[in-house]
Design an enzyme around this catalytic site. Structure first.
Site: not given
Ligand code: PBG
Length: 327
Positions: A196, A218, A249
């Site tokens: 991700k 993040r 992703k």
């Protein structure tokens, strides 16, 4: 054999020949439909994602029925809890918004719909982070593993077929697998958000699920988009830890990573076509710049062609309805 012996247009001459030569066939069962369940009520349109709405808990079974009626066989549930705290404790509450939704969908539709649950903390923590914030606001990896394991166990206990950790904590698959097995939930599968990426394509989702980080970003846990090796390390680690399905992703800007994962590993590969991919198409279509449905169909075929057999997409319902109409 060069032209004129070779004429590539021969197999493009008619619809029947093009169908014959076609290699990638997309079907509604390839798709996973995300559902946002709003504990506080739902029904509200999602401004950043035109055409989508949050669903109220009382409407979840009906929504799942509609999805199933379109030929889609899997949902991915995201919860919007009515309260948040530092530990994200509503994420593993037995009567939490997702846990209740899982039970209702199962009761209404049995095994005809695969129920996947997003396993993360960011909608549930008051920090908006996917893990537990420790000293100095740093995200504490190992404390987060314990919390994520509790979330996964509570979701699987409620009846989720698949838990889908999206927090990007190191060791999250191993921790969750061990916790599920300890709880006797040996058949609960794990579809990890293995690679991700730290992506600006998530902005509409953060609005939809109100999970934007309240400080920092993040970047300390999600994969940088500046390396092709880091996502492979992530996928390999998840496979070592016992993952059932790996996921890449976002999808559209990461087709190289999807293809490389498909090539290197013998494991089911999923791709998540994220909120920003959806929003870009919708915004351009609303302004008459592109045919949104055609662009979405092309994107989904490209993602499948790259190697993803499972595609999580916000276009699921409209793509499935279009496929049904085309039959
Ligand atoms: C958070 C989470 C995010 C998405 C899925 N789970 C957002 C984020 O990491 O900030 C994004 C999905 C999307 O954009 O469609 N665990």
């Amino acid at each position: 054999m060069p032209f004129p012996a070779t004429r590539l247009r021969r197999l493009r001459r008619s619809g029947s020949l093009r169908e014959l030569a076609r290699e990638v066939r997309l079907g509604a069962p390839d798709l996973v439909c995300p559902v946002f369940i709003d504990e506080a009520g739902g029904g509200a349109r999602i401004e950043s994602m035109p055409g989508l709405a949050r669903v109220a808990p009382r409407d979840v079974a009906a929504e799942a029925g509609e999805i199933l009626g379109l030929g889609i066989r899997a949902v991915m549930l995201f919860g919007l809890p009515s309260s948040k705290d530092a530990a994200g404790s509503a994420a593993h509450a037995e009567d939490g918004v997702v846990q209740r939704a899982i039970r209702e969908i199962r009761a209404a539709h049995g095994d005809s719909l695969a129920i996947m649950a997003d396993t993360c903390l960011c909608q549930y923590t008051d920090t908006g982070h996917c893990g537990i914030a420790g000293e100095g606001g740093r995200i504490d990896n190992d404390a987060s593993l314990e919390a994520l394991s509790r979330v996964a166990v509570s979701q699987a206990r409620a009846g989720a077929d698949v838990v889908s950790p999206s927090a990007m904590m190191d060791g999250q698959v191993a921790a969750i697998r061990a916790a599920l097995d300890d709880a006797g939930l040996v058949d609960a599968a794990i579809m990890s958000h293995s690679a991700k990426h730290a992506s600006s394509f998530y902005a509409p989702f953060r609005d939809a699920a109100s999970c934007a980080p309240q400080f920092g970003d993040r970047l300390t846990y999600q994969v940088p988009y500046t390396s092709a090796h880091a996502p492979m390390q992530e996928v390999a680690a998840d496979i070592d830890e016992g993952v059932d399905i790996v996921m890449i992703k976002p999808a559209l800007a990461y087709l190289d990573i999807i293809a490389e994962t498909r090539r290197r590993f013998d494991v089911p590969v999923a791709a998540y076509s994220v909120s920003g991919e959806y929003a870009l198409v919708k915004a351009a279509a609303e302004r008459g710049m592109v045919d949104g449905a055609a662009v979405a169909t092309e994107m989904l075929h490209a993602i499948k062609r790259a190697g993803a057999g499972i595609i999580v997409t916000y276009f699921a319902k409209e793509a499935a309805a279009a496929m049904r109409g085309a039959q």
